[in-house]
Design a protein around this motif. Sequence first.
Motif, mmCIF file in Angstrom:
data_model
loop_
_atom_site.group_PDB
_atom_site.id
_atom_site.type_symbol
_atom_site.label_atom_id
_atom_site.label_comp_id
_atom_site.label_asym_id
_atom_site.label_seq_id
_atom_site.Cartn_x
_atom_site.Cartn_y
_atom_site.Cartn_z
ATOM 1 N N SER A 714 0.821 -1.205 0.000
ATOM 2 C CA SER A 714 0.000 0.000 0.000
ATOM 3 C C SER A 714 0.858 1.260 0.000
ATOM 4 O O SER A 714 0.355 2.348 -0.305
ATOM 5 N N ASN A 715 2.128 1.123 0.326
ATOM 6 C CA ASN A 715 3.033 2.265 0.302
ATOM 7 C C ASN A 715 3.772 2.380 -1.026
ATOM 8 O O ASN A 715 4.647 3.223 -1.189
ATOM 9 N N THR A 716 3.389 1.534 -2.006
ATOM 10 C CA THR A 716 4.051 1.488 -3.310
ATOM 11 C C THR A 716 3.073 1.952 -4.384
ATOM 12 O O THR A 716 2.120 1.221 -4.720
ATOM 13 N N PRO A 717 3.253 3.134 -4.966
ATOM 14 C CA PRO A 717 2.306 3.617 -5.981
ATOM 15 C C PRO A 717 2.192 2.688 -7.182
ATOM 16 O O PRO A 717 1.119 2.591 -7.785
ATOM 17 N N ALA A 718 3.259 2.002 -7.536
ATOM 18 C CA ALA A 718 3.221 1.132 -8.713
ATOM 19 C C ALA A 718 2.209 0.007 -8.547
ATOM 20 O O ALA A 718 1.620 -0.450 -9.527
ATOM 21 N N PHE A 719 2.014 -0.461 -7.323
ATOM 22 C CA PHE A 719 1.025 -1.517 -7.113
ATOM 23 C C PHE A 719 -0.365 -1.032 -7.507
ATOM 24 O O PHE A 719 -1.092 -1.705 -8.252
ATOM 25 N N ALA A 720 -0.751 0.113 -6.999
ATOM 26 C CA ALA A 720 -2.080 0.652 -7.319
ATOM 27 C C ALA A 720 -2.216 0.905 -8.818
ATOM 28 O O ALA A 720 -3.300 0.709 -9.401
ATOM 29 N N ARG A 721 -1.137 1.315 -9.445
ATOM 30 C CA ARG A 721 -1.196 1.600 -10.889
ATOM 31 C C ARG A 721 -1.403 0.317 -11.688
ATOM 32 O O ARG A 721 -2.236 0.262 -12.598
ATOM 33 N N HIS A 722 -0.655 -0.733 -11.373
ATOM 34 C CA HIS A 722 -0.737 -1.958 -12.167
ATOM 35 C C HIS A 722 -2.001 -2.761 -11.868
ATOM 36 O O HIS A 722 -2.443 -3.539 -12.723
ATOM 37 N N PHE A 723 -2.572 -2.613 -10.691
ATOM 38 C CA PHE A 723 -3.824 -3.304 -10.381
ATOM 39 C C PHE A 723 -5.040 -2.389 -10.517
ATOM 40 O O PHE A 723 -6.161 -2.790 -10.172
ATOM 41 N N HIS A 724 -4.812 -1.150 -10.992
ATOM 42 C CA HIS A 724 -5.901 -0.211 -11.284
ATOM 43 C C HIS A 724 -6.777 0.010 -10.042
ATOM 44 O O HIS A 724 -8.020 -0.066 -10.105
ATOM 45 N N CYS A 725 -6.152 0.275 -8.919
ATOM 46 C CA CYS A 725 -6.877 0.462 -7.669
ATOM 47 C C CYS A 725 -7.411 1.888 -7.577
ATOM 48 O O CYS A 725 -6.654 2.852 -7.751
ATOM 49 N N PRO A 726 -8.674 2.056 -7.275
ATOM 50 C CA PRO A 726 -9.228 3.409 -7.123
ATOM 51 C C PRO A 726 -8.596 4.135 -5.932
ATOM 52 O O PRO A 726 -8.178 3.511 -4.948
ATOM 53 N N GLN A 727 -8.543 5.431 -6.043
ATOM 54 C CA GLN A 727 -8.003 6.246 -4.960
ATOM 55 C C GLN A 727 -8.844 6.064 -3.710
ATOM 56 O O GLN A 727 -10.077 6.045 -3.766
ATOM 57 N N GLY A 728 -8.170 5.889 -2.573
ATOM 58 C CA GLY A 728 -8.865 5.767 -1.306
ATOM 59 C C GLY A 728 -9.092 4.336 -0.856
ATOM 60 O O GLY A 728 -9.502 4.108 0.289
ATOM 61 N N THR A 729 -8.814 3.338 -1.712
ATOM 62 C CA THR A 729 -8.909 1.955 -1.278
ATOM 63 C C THR A 729 -7.716 1.622 -0.388
ATOM 64 O O THR A 729 -6.752 2.379 -0.292
ATOM 65 N N LEU A 730 -7.785 0.456 0.265
ATOM 66 C CA LEU A 730 -6.721 0.079 1.204
ATOM 67 C C LEU A 730 -5.357 0.078 0.529
ATOM 68 O O LEU A 730 -4.363 0.531 1.118
ATOM 69 N N MET A 731 -5.304 -0.416 -0.683
ATOM 70 C CA MET A 731 -4.024 -0.549 -1.363
ATOM 71 C C MET A 731 -3.649 0.682 -2.176
ATOM 72 O O MET A 731 -2.611 0.697 -2.834
ATOM 73 N N ASN A 732 -4.487 1.718 -2.150
ATOM 74 C CA ASN A 732 -4.158 2.976 -2.824
ATOM 75 C C ASN A 732 -4.581 4.138 -1.925
ATOM 76 O O ASN A 732 -5.530 4.869 -2.213
ATOM 77 N N PRO A 733 -3.862 4.306 -0.795
ATOM 78 C CA PRO A 733 -4.238 5.371 0.152
ATOM 79 C C PRO A 733 -3.939 6.745 -0.420
ATOM 80 O O PRO A 733 -3.208 6.896 -1.410
ATOM 81 N N THR A 734 -4.474 7.748 0.220
ATOM 82 C CA THR A 734 -4.291 9.123 -0.261
ATOM 83 C C THR A 734 -2.894 9.657 0.045
ATOM 84 O O THR A 734 -2.457 10.626 -0.574
ATOM 85 N N SER A 735 -2.216 9.061 1.014
ATOM 86 C CA SER A 735 -0.863 9.520 1.343
ATOM 87 C C SER A 735 0.036 8.324 1.604
ATOM 88 O O SER A 735 -0.435 7.266 2.039
ATOM 89 N N ARG A 736 1.321 8.527 1.335
ATOM 90 C CA ARG A 736 2.312 7.470 1.536
ATOM 91 C C ARG A 736 3.540 8.050 2.217
ATOM 92 O O ARG A 736 3.703 9.269 2.314
ATOM 93 N N CYS A 737 4.416 7.155 2.686
ATOM 94 C CA CYS A 737 5.621 7.560 3.416
ATOM 95 C C CYS A 737 6.843 7.348 2.524
ATOM 96 O O CYS A 737 6.966 6.313 1.872
ATOM 97 N N GLN A 738 7.715 8.321 2.519
ATOM 98 C CA GLN A 738 8.935 8.260 1.722
ATOM 99 C C GLN A 738 10.126 8.094 2.649
ATOM 100 O O GLN A 738 10.461 9.002 3.396
ATOM 101 N N LEU A 739 10.738 6.914 2.605
ATOM 102 C CA LEU A 739 11.905 6.664 3.446
ATOM 103 C C LEU A 739 13.089 6.221 2.603
ATOM 104 O O LEU A 739 14.099 6.898 2.505
ATOM 105 N N TRP A 740 12.940 5.066 1.972
ATOM 106 C CA TRP A 740 14.022 4.575 1.110
ATOM 107 C C TRP A 740 13.787 4.993 -0.341
ATOM 108 O O TRP A 740 14.607 4.753 -1.181
#
Length: 740
Positions: A714-740
Amino acid sequence: MKDTALPLSPQSTSSQGGLVVRTNQGAEPGLGMGPLQEEPLAEGLAEAGSHPWALVRRVLTTLLLLGLLLGSSVLLVYTFGSCGPRPCETPVCLDLLAQYLASRNTSVDPCSDFYSFVCGKTKGSINSFQALAEENRVRLWRILEAPRAWPPGSGEEKAFQFYSSCMDTDAIEAAGAGPLRQVIEELGGWPLSGNWTSPDFNRTLRLLMSQYDYFPFFRAYLQPHPTLPHTPVIQIDQPKFDVPLKQEQEQKIYAQMVREYLNYLNQLGLLLGGAPDKVQEHAGLSISITSRLFQFLRPLEQRRAQVVTIAQLQEMAPAIDWLSCLQAMFTPMLLSASQPVVVHDLEYLRNMSQLVAGLQLRHREFLQSHMILGLAGSLSLALDSKFQEAHQELNQRLREWMERPPVPPRPRWMECLEKTRTFFEPTLAALFVHEAFNKDTQKAAMELFSDIKDTLLARLQRLPWMNEEARNEAQDRVTRLQVKMGAPEWALEAEQAAQGYPEVRLGPSFLQSVLSCVRDFRARVVRSFLQPVPHHRWRVPAWGVSAYYSPSDHVMVFPAGLLQPPFLHPGYPRAVNYGAAGSIMAHELLRLFDQLLLPGGCRACDCDTCGLQRALLCLERHYAALPLPGGTSFNSSHMLLENVADVGALAIALQAYRRRLLWHRGETTLPRLGLSPQQLFFQSHAQMMCKEPWSQGPQGQHSPPQLRVHGPLSNTPAFARHFHCPQGTLMNPTSRCQLW
């Protein structure tokens, strides 16, 4: 300027590559055409009239050109069409496909619960790592069961002979208690045998430790020095007991467990031929000695390890002849009274010494019986079925009183395999690597690790919370890292197998074979500690499934048993290898920076630590917001470092996979899954965590499997893109954390 195609106009022709090129008279030389020669009209008409096939030639030429264009188009369509992912239908891919199909639940929306989408139909309480460990054990069993002819006296021959003698239950049953009675006679006998010589206590203790690997009053073992990792130091600790400690149980339950243990000792005495009344008396006094030793034990948090010399230890616990016992135990080390040792509970050793000294004065026969009965219990698994069944019954009764589920008896081959792989690890490691980690697999693993490491080095350049000094230090740590794969070098050396364990003497009974292997194994351990550096001492066997990093040697180890299907195979689609094995490698690499992530750990980061701490706090909140099955809650704050490594590992493995696709074409995928290569990457990553639904309980150092899947993905934008997840679903949250 236009070419004139009229046949009656003055023209010239030149043949180029079989094609007729016509040009006008008066064409400018600047166009690159050669000098024109005039052709009389009569000759032109004569040529036209004398060649009736000219028109046919033009038609054929046109058809040829059209055919070439059509063929080129077909070739281009085939070429570009074949650039897409081809289905992998080899046996290894079809086996993996069957595993994926058996566990996934396509009725679940991957965007709302990817763990259930991948693992929803998983049967069994073990995850992929545990299943792989079982598969490796079965592979070792098949190796030992396969009939082969080995060179006489070789390590392979002895390993196979030992396993075969362990499986020969008829011979073990026929021997009965005879082999153990012989051992008791070598120790000076005991009162219940009718042959009592009242041997010297320290002589018996020395033999028990050095020849039979039994420690009735304390344990002694070697470990690396806490500050000098390549220097061995003797450790003195409390013994292990068959009965759980009193302080861990309620009084009523503990009393019942003691009665169960007393019944067990009675059975041992009777099996060894003792008179019932004498057996009961000596068994009861043995229980009394054990209870007294229990009273001397202190909780782990109250113990304090300290370094003393053997001479100092002799003064503090004089009932034990420490120098002679430890010298016999750790030959070929040369010990002296000034030898330092690490004592983990000095107060226990003082009290134990006083107890032993009193028993030597007043109840020497009971002291001997206590040691003999304990030895019989430790050797029961190498004896006939009566001894084994008594030991198994004791364990089951103790588990019942501790309200633990019963453990079904293991097949005989599992017991024999465990003993064989303990005593003959170098031989079995070489055989396992030869079968399961060939050159193709090793090459694929090394290339994968190289890609992961290069990707990590590139990402370090862009971390906003690192300044230049911290970044250079981090890159230097990654660059200097040594990686070892497969098995230890010493286990794969040909001379190791050729030596054939010269100190091992098999027979005449299986118990004697076990005791000979025990002595040889301990001597090899001591010699390994005495080897000169810089050899890294592996912590896992070749068939293990756990990778690790050794800070003292700056070495990362990936055993051959881990780099196996379903995590890695040279014939798998790259998406599978990068999503599974690549993520494992990246996870271990990121553990190099655990210290940096702790508060105050990145001293060179200066004010940039503000960004680091914000990212860590963001990730902690991100995990806290993820739901668990049944509405259960889980506090993963103490597992932050593992969660950080999980998130970073996925990001690094995904980027390494993209880079590999960019420079190496020809990706494949698994048929019938309906997944693109990128989706297959995420599938293989999540598949590692599959097991039956998690329930609240101890998880060790890792978060529950659902969080280990949903947290990083859920912290990986590419996952939501390749599985076409709508914004706001568990796997495509509105915000993510940038660490590595």
